[in-house]
Design an enzyme around this catalytic site. Structure first.
Site, PDB file in Angstrom:
ATOM      1  N   THR A   1       0.816  -1.212   0.000  1.00  0.00           N
ATOM      2  CA  THR A   1       0.000   0.000   0.000  1.00  0.00           C
ATOM      3  C   THR A   1       0.848   1.260   0.000  1.00  0.00           C
ATOM      4  OG1 THR A   1      -1.484   1.302   1.408  1.00  0.00           O
ATOM      5  CG2 THR A   1      -0.117  -0.272   2.530  1.00  0.00           C
TER       6      THR A   1
ATOM      7  N   TYR B   1      -1.999  -0.132  10.619  1.00  0.00           N
ATOM      8  CA  TYR B   1      -2.273  -0.797   9.335  1.00  0.00           C
ATOM      9  C   TYR B   1      -1.036  -0.716   8.428  1.00  0.00           C
ATOM     10  CZ  TYR B   1      -3.839  -1.186   4.494  1.00  0.00           C
ATOM     11  OH  TYR B   1      -3.934  -1.528   3.165  1.00  0.00           O
TER      12      TYR B   1
HETATM   13  N1  LIG Z   1      -8.864  -0.906  -1.165  1.00  0.00           N
HETATM   14  C1  LIG Z   1      -7.800  -0.096  -1.238  1.00  0.00           C
HETATM   15  O1  LIG Z   1      -7.903   1.099  -1.578  1.00  0.00           O
HETATM   16  C2  LIG Z   1      -6.423  -0.643  -0.922  1.00  0.00           C
HETATM   17  C3  LIG Z   1      -5.321   0.223  -1.046  1.00  0.00           C
HETATM   18  C4  LIG Z   1      -4.049  -0.279  -0.761  1.00  0.00           C
HETATM   19  C5  LIG Z   1      -3.891  -1.607  -0.377  1.00  0.00           C
HETATM   20  N2  LIG Z   1      -4.976  -2.419  -0.258  1.00  0.00           N
HETATM   21  C6  LIG Z   1      -4.767  -3.812   0.144  1.00  0.00           C
HETATM   22  O2  LIG Z   1      -5.370  -4.651  -0.818  1.00  0.00           O
HETATM   23  C7  LIG Z   1      -5.866  -5.830  -0.214  1.00  0.00           C
HETATM   24  C8  LIG Z   1      -7.297  -6.053  -0.633  1.00  0.00           C
HETATM   25  O3  LIG Z   1      -8.086  -4.922  -0.275  1.00  0.00           O
HETATM   26  P1  LIG Z   1      -9.651  -4.922  -0.554  1.00  0.00           P
HETATM   27  O4  LIG Z   1     -10.071  -3.501  -0.618  1.00  0.00           O
HETATM   28  O5  LIG Z   1      -9.949  -5.831  -1.677  1.00  0.00           O
HETATM   29  O6  LIG Z   1     -10.180  -5.549   0.820  1.00  0.00           O
HETATM   30  P2  LIG Z   1     -11.401  -6.539   1.080  1.00  0.00           P
HETATM   31  O7  LIG Z   1     -11.713  -6.444   2.544  1.00  0.00           O
HETATM   32  O8  LIG Z   1     -12.494  -6.299   0.118  1.00  0.00           O
HETATM   33  O9  LIG Z   1     -10.771  -7.966   0.764  1.00  0.00           O
HETATM   34  C9  LIG Z   1      -9.999  -8.683   1.694  1.00  0.00           C
HETATM   35  C10 LIG Z   1     -10.326 -10.164   1.509  1.00  0.00           C
HETATM   36  O10 LIG Z   1      -9.477 -10.926   2.374  1.00  0.00           O
HETATM   37  C11 LIG Z   1     -10.277 -11.848   3.121  1.00  0.00           C
HETATM   38  N3  LIG Z   1      -9.582 -12.083   4.387  1.00  0.00           N
HETATM   39  C12 LIG Z   1      -9.255 -11.144   5.326  1.00  0.00           C
HETATM   40  N4  LIG Z   1      -8.611 -11.748   6.352  1.00  0.00           N
HETATM   41  C13 LIG Z   1      -8.522 -13.080   6.049  1.00  0.00           C
HETATM   42  C14 LIG Z   1      -7.971 -14.207   6.708  1.00  0.00           C
HETATM   43  N5  LIG Z   1      -7.407 -14.106   7.904  1.00  0.00           N
HETATM   44  N6  LIG Z   1      -8.055 -15.407   6.097  1.00  0.00           N
HETATM   45  C15 LIG Z   1      -8.643 -15.538   4.875  1.00  0.00           C
HETATM   46  N7  LIG Z   1      -9.192 -14.509   4.208  1.00  0.00           N
HETATM   47  C16 LIG Z   1      -9.139 -13.281   4.793  1.00  0.00           C
HETATM   48  C17 LIG Z   1     -11.632 -11.165   3.279  1.00  0.00           C
HETATM   49  O11 LIG Z   1     -12.689 -12.060   3.552  1.00  0.00           O
HETATM   50  C18 LIG Z   1     -11.766 -10.497   1.898  1.00  0.00           C
HETATM   51  O12 LIG Z   1     -12.321 -11.393   0.959  1.00  0.00           O
HETATM   52  C19 LIG Z   1      -5.662  -5.668   1.275  1.00  0.00           C
HETATM   53  O13 LIG Z   1      -4.501  -6.374   1.650  1.00  0.00           O
HETATM   54  C20 LIG Z   1      -5.456  -4.172   1.452  1.00  0.00           C
HETATM   55  O14 LIG Z   1      -4.640  -3.894   2.549  1.00  0.00           O
HETATM   56  C21 LIG Z   1      -6.237  -1.973  -0.524  1.00  0.00           C
END
Ligand SMILES: NC(=O)c1ccc[n+]([C@@H]2O[C@H](COP(=O)([O-])OP(=O)(O)OC[C@H]3O[C@@H](n4cnc5c(N)ncnc54)[C@H](O)[C@@H]3O)[C@@H](O)[C@H]2O)c1
Length: 336
Positions: A124, A149
């Site tokens: 991120t 985070y």
């Molecule tokens: N959305 C953003 O703007 C953004 C920006 C930078 C980084 N990220 C990173 O991208 C990744 C995905 O983000 P997102 O927005 O799709 O989030 P999201 O919450 O939609 O998806 C996360 C997924 O991981 C699963 N999950 C979480 N913990 C788990 C565990 N312990 N075991 C198994 N499954 C688990 C959840 O059920 C979900 O399906 C994350 O790692 C987040 O930190 C997101």
């Protein structure tokens, strides 16, 4: 020929039922890969695992991870699973470290035991934290997260780096900027609960499910006084993951690289609010409020390394494409 080669290769997408993961599964399938979604559905959606084999399990479950890697003869892991709310992590840091850091430790143990070295990790822009004195954030800046985070993501990057020499790990950490938009065909989109990201919040105001939208800070040193961020369409992010997987599959050279996925151009909060009003055709109250603590004025990616290393460019990240797709998906969800 390329699709045929990919057809024989399997990618395990951990967190593949989530927002960015579900778009990446679609893109991997379209590129000809076989996919396995591994998810505990804590925030993900069962209806968003398109055409993938599905394993319900937790990131902390080393035995199930190892079994899944072996059963499906996984060639590469893409790891999205995390708790993602930076603000919440300040209030309750421990679940973030347990899920994001300890969970990834379990994954690395399972991969090592299964003899798998290739991993693409969701990092991120929060890794840059306080590096706000440069106009574009590039990967060689020091990592300086400002909340638990961001700390958890940097700790995972450090674990990945530490495993390169002793375990021959091949890791790419993709540092996303502001993920937004939705699949243009409406198959999946952003469904976070609670929602904390700007574009879906403005869309909720336009739909009337949120009474108003706040602009936090109008006195920043930016052209219109509001914060500037680098908004990247989730379809472009998904393409970045396919490129990273292909990069790892094309070599057996151990190594770690951090690579930004952003456009290199910023949009202000005011520009985003105006785009949603214009594309939705809806009027909604906009309230100008004080700055929030810890919000830097400008965060924009330097995407040069993604261009050079992955041959990746953002093709879908105009504000018009982003808001059109996000609005269409939100309207579809609202009508169901
Ligand atoms: N959305 C953003 O703007 C953004 C920006 C930078 C980084 N990220 C990173 O991208 C990744 C995905 O983000 P997102 O927005 O799709 O989030 P999201 O919450 O939609 O998806 C996360 C997924 O991981 C699963 N999950 C979480 N913990 C788990 C565990 N312990 N075991 C198994 N499954 C688990 C959840 O059920 C979900 O399906 C994350 O790692 C987040 O930190 C997101």
């Amino acid at each position: 020929m390329e699709a045929q080669m990919a057809q024989d290769q399997t990618v395990m997408v951990i967190g593949g039922a989530g927002y960015i993961g579900s778009h990446t599964v679609l893109a991997l399938n379209e590129a000809g890969f076989d996919t396995v979604v591994y998810d505990n559905f804590s925030t993900g959606h069962r209806d968003a695992c398109f055409g993938a084999h599905l394993v319900e399990g937790d990131l902390a479950d080393v035995a199930l991870l190892q079994e899944t890697l072996r059963t499906y003869a996984v060639d590469c892991v893409v790891h999205f699973a995390a708790l993602i709310e930076a603000g919440q992590s300040v209030l309750t840091p421990l679940p973030f470290f347990r899920n994001n850091v300890t969970g990834t430790l379990a994954l690395l143990e399972a991969m090592t035991a299964a003899g798998l070295q290739k991993i693409v990790f969701s990092s991120t822009a929060a890794a840059y934290g306080n590096n706000t004195d440069v106009s574009m954030l590039h990967e060689d800046l020091p990592r300086a997260p400002i909340n638990p985070y961001g700390d958890s993501k940097v700790m995972v990057e450090q674990m990945l780096e530490a495993c390169v020499e002793p375990h021959g790990l091949q890791a790419i950490a993709l540092r996303y900027f502001n993920a937004c938009g939705a699949d243009a065909a409406g198959r999946t989109g952003e469904r976070h609960d609670p929602e904390t990201h700007l574009i879906p919040l403005v869309i909720q105001a336009a739909q009337g499910t949120r009474p108003q939208i706040y602009i936090n800070g109008t006195d920043y040193p930016t052209p219109d006084g509001t914060c500037i961020r680098d908004y990247i369409h989730v379809t472009d992010l998904a393409a970045g993951h396919v490129a990273a997987v292909k990069k790892l599959l094309a070599t057996d050279e151990p190594g770690f690289s951090a690579i930004n996925l952003g456009t290199g151009k910023g949009l202000s909060v005011r520009e985003v609010v105006e785009a949603v009003a214009s594309i939705s055709g809806c009027e909604f109250p906009v309230i100008e409020a004080d700055r929030r603590p810890g919000d830097p004025a400008v965060l924009v990616a330097d995407p040069t390394r993604a261009h050079d290393v992955l041959g990746w460019y953002a093709h879908h990240s105009s504000i018009e494409d982003i808001v059109r797709d996000a609005w269409a998906y939100a309207q579809k969800v609202a009508s169901n």
